[in-house]
Scaffold this active site. Sequence first.
Site, PDB file in Angstrom:
ATOM      1  N   ASP A 431       8.620  16.002 -18.719  1.00 54.00           N
ATOM      2  CA  ASP A 431       7.723  15.602 -19.797  1.00 54.00           C
ATOM      3  C   ASP A 431       7.511  14.089 -19.796  1.00 54.00           C
ATOM      4  O   ASP A 431       8.423  13.315 -19.518  1.00 54.00           O
ATOM      5  CB  ASP A 431       8.326  16.045 -21.133  1.00 54.00           C
ATOM      6  CG  ASP A 431       7.491  15.636 -22.322  1.00 54.00           C
ATOM      7  OD1 ASP A 431       6.345  16.109 -22.420  1.00 54.00           O
ATOM      8  OD2 ASP A 431       7.976  14.834 -23.142  1.00 54.00           O
ATOM      9  N   GLU A 484       4.367  15.868 -15.618  1.00 47.71           N
ATOM     10  CA  GLU A 484       3.276  15.610 -16.563  1.00 47.71           C
ATOM     11  C   GLU A 484       3.047  14.098 -16.541  1.00 47.71           C
ATOM     12  O   GLU A 484       3.693  13.351 -17.269  1.00 47.71           O
ATOM     13  CB  GLU A 484       3.632  16.071 -17.972  1.00 47.71           C
ATOM     14  CG  GLU A 484       2.479  15.879 -18.946  1.00 47.71           C
ATOM     15  CD  GLU A 484       2.913  15.701 -20.395  1.00 47.71           C
ATOM     16  OE1 GLU A 484       2.037  15.689 -21.267  1.00 47.71           O
ATOM     17  OE2 GLU A 484       4.115  15.551 -20.648  1.00 47.71           O
TER      18      GLU A 484
END
Length: 766
Positions: A431, A484
Amino acid sequence: MTVSPEQIDRIVSNQHHDPFEILGCHQIQQNGQSVWAVRAYLPNAERVSVLCPEQRQEYPMTPVHHPHFFECHIPVAELNNYQLKIYENGHERVIYDPYAFRSPKLTDFDIHLFAEGNHHRIYEKLGAHLLTVDGVEGVYFAVWAPNARNVSVIGDFNHWDGRKHQMARRGNGIWELFIPGLSVGERYKYEIKNQEGHIYEKSDPYGFYQEPRPKTASIVTDLNSYEWGDSDWLEKRRHTDPLNQPISVYEVHLGSWLHASMEDPPIGADGQPQEPVQAAELKPWARFLTYRELAAKLIPYVKELGYTHIELLPVAEHPFDGSWGYQVTGYYAPTSRYGSPHDFMYFVDQCHQNGIGVIVDWVPGHFPKDGHGLAFFDGTHLYEHADPRKGEHKEWGTLVFNYGRHEVRNFLVANALFWFDKYHIDGIRVDAVASMLYLDYGRKEGEWIPNEYGGRENLEAANFLRQVNHVIFSYFPGILSIAEESTAWPMVSWPTYMGGLGFNLKWNMGWMHDMLDYFSMDPWFRQFHHNNVTFSMWYHHSENFMLALSHDEVVHGKSHIIGKMPGDRWQKFANLRCLFAYMFTHPGKKTMFMGMEFAQWSEWNVWSDLEWHLLQYEPHQQIKRFFGDLNHLYRSQPALYSQDFKQEGFEWIDCSDNRHSVVSFIRWDKDYQDFVVVVCNFTPQPHSHYRIGVPEHGFYRELFNSDAREYGGSNMGNLGGKWADEWPYHQRRYSLDLCLPPLAVLILKLDREKTVAERARYNLQS
């Protein structure tokens, strides 16, 4: 008295860095003979004696200098496995002395590897581990707190009294203690006293299990006793390159996929009812499903719809539901909201036995400031940078890991490996990578510190990511590591030996933004924004991209995907089908968030579950059927996935028809013998005679039509397929005259068998 009063005072006041020097058994000389001096500090004890099972003798202990510091001398040659009989508060209990067991697990080599940041399985050393020492069962505790004055283990077993189980300091600031008699299920924390004497109660950074929120204690558990049944899956994975395989990911937040009634308690692995965990304060009647219940409900659902993987929003322990799991305090503990570590193992095991991979979101970019967690762990900025210009995300109210510190980097690298090793997961999605890579991320001028070259790149974070990926792929080939990353940082999905960050997939945030912008506008205006559709292929081969329509796109006032679509209700559903059919035929692996598959109207709400009631209505049933058929078609056609990351796998037929907002292209299989033709009409205007060039003559079967009646479409199409004409078009010898439905995608494939049969029949007639 064989020890000085000053030493006793240090034990009593919990200020001794090595209580083994004082407590336990020590051989001394008394009247010219060797005897054993046994010392114990036992707050609240009224009297104590030493039991020697081998001699079948009991030796009373005497208070020395302090009413609860006891000592006795035992005249035997060897003193093994003695016990303490303790009388306190009118009760008698017998225990083994923790201070009779010195350094049972941690070696100097372990400490050396940890200090240089290269102990890949440090989780097998630090934390709480079941252990048998000299035939005595118990739990070994070890924690890294280099700046602490003292550290103790506290728990139910000692009434949370830090004086009773003081730990010993080893090299590099690691504290350890073996406590006999403890077993699975014990709640515990570390009581850490800093140099100023302030006391902090901390959960175990390496703890494998924690209490359900809002409680914060760690729980002793055994990860090695689960019997896995996925060996075939793991063996196949080890020999498979996932980039050549179909990857269609269903992104799930387990706590808001489906709720159950609080009046219907979950049943554990032992067949007994378990304590339910309330889903949200605003829904006191609802509870979370357990990992085992999710295995029974989620896996068949995902399997029916044809997804290859489930991606879980963070399942590591976190205190606040509203963080969605992205503010982690227990990096080594699957959240107890849904059950035990064994329950999570069962969930992954069942996924594998049903042919479904498991990806978990991993959050090494920041952590929360909760007092029981990593923040200010030993009274200093241990895991985070001390300077807030490097150590704090003010935008999120969280702290940033100090990637330059070897032990912190080791904590995170080992953590990534841990989830593959102990839980058999198949991939991680890292993330907020951009927040790690840039020192000025979310910061104004003057709020960040340049790197050693004066730039804004976080070189320590980049090196950390390279190390993580190098390590996990070295141990577990065939897995996925997905970034990401929302900027143009180069070579994110390139191997580390080529200078890349080492991921093997990167979310294509540019494609996502372009597509949502394009599909949210009135179709008439799309002709002026045709570049939104075609631009992604200009840069697609710079990375291994994954096309993702994730949870981030259906929150914070953005509406759910169906709500972004323009037009009346019919057009909204048609646009949705068109978007996802284009997504599944565009090069790149796929990820979509839960609820999109049946066109949920409301935004995702972490405090509620999905709008399952919508499936009683035909349009939502039809869109769900559409997704199932699309997934199964995608998986059945190697041309749609086997060459996602090779330029030879994609070929435009026509990308310039902006006037009609139509694109057409070919997807080639790896042997270049098999291919599919894709035609996308992005307006409500149908075209009855739309011609495109094709590479071969023959009958092109219509494999998929997003405008089919069973999906809620107008049912325009080509009656199952079309014969190619010997009419040159688009610089090709042959062409197809197609009927293009409104807001639809057609997928056609040369039917070689029918083509050969028709040619044979024609030749026979001739």
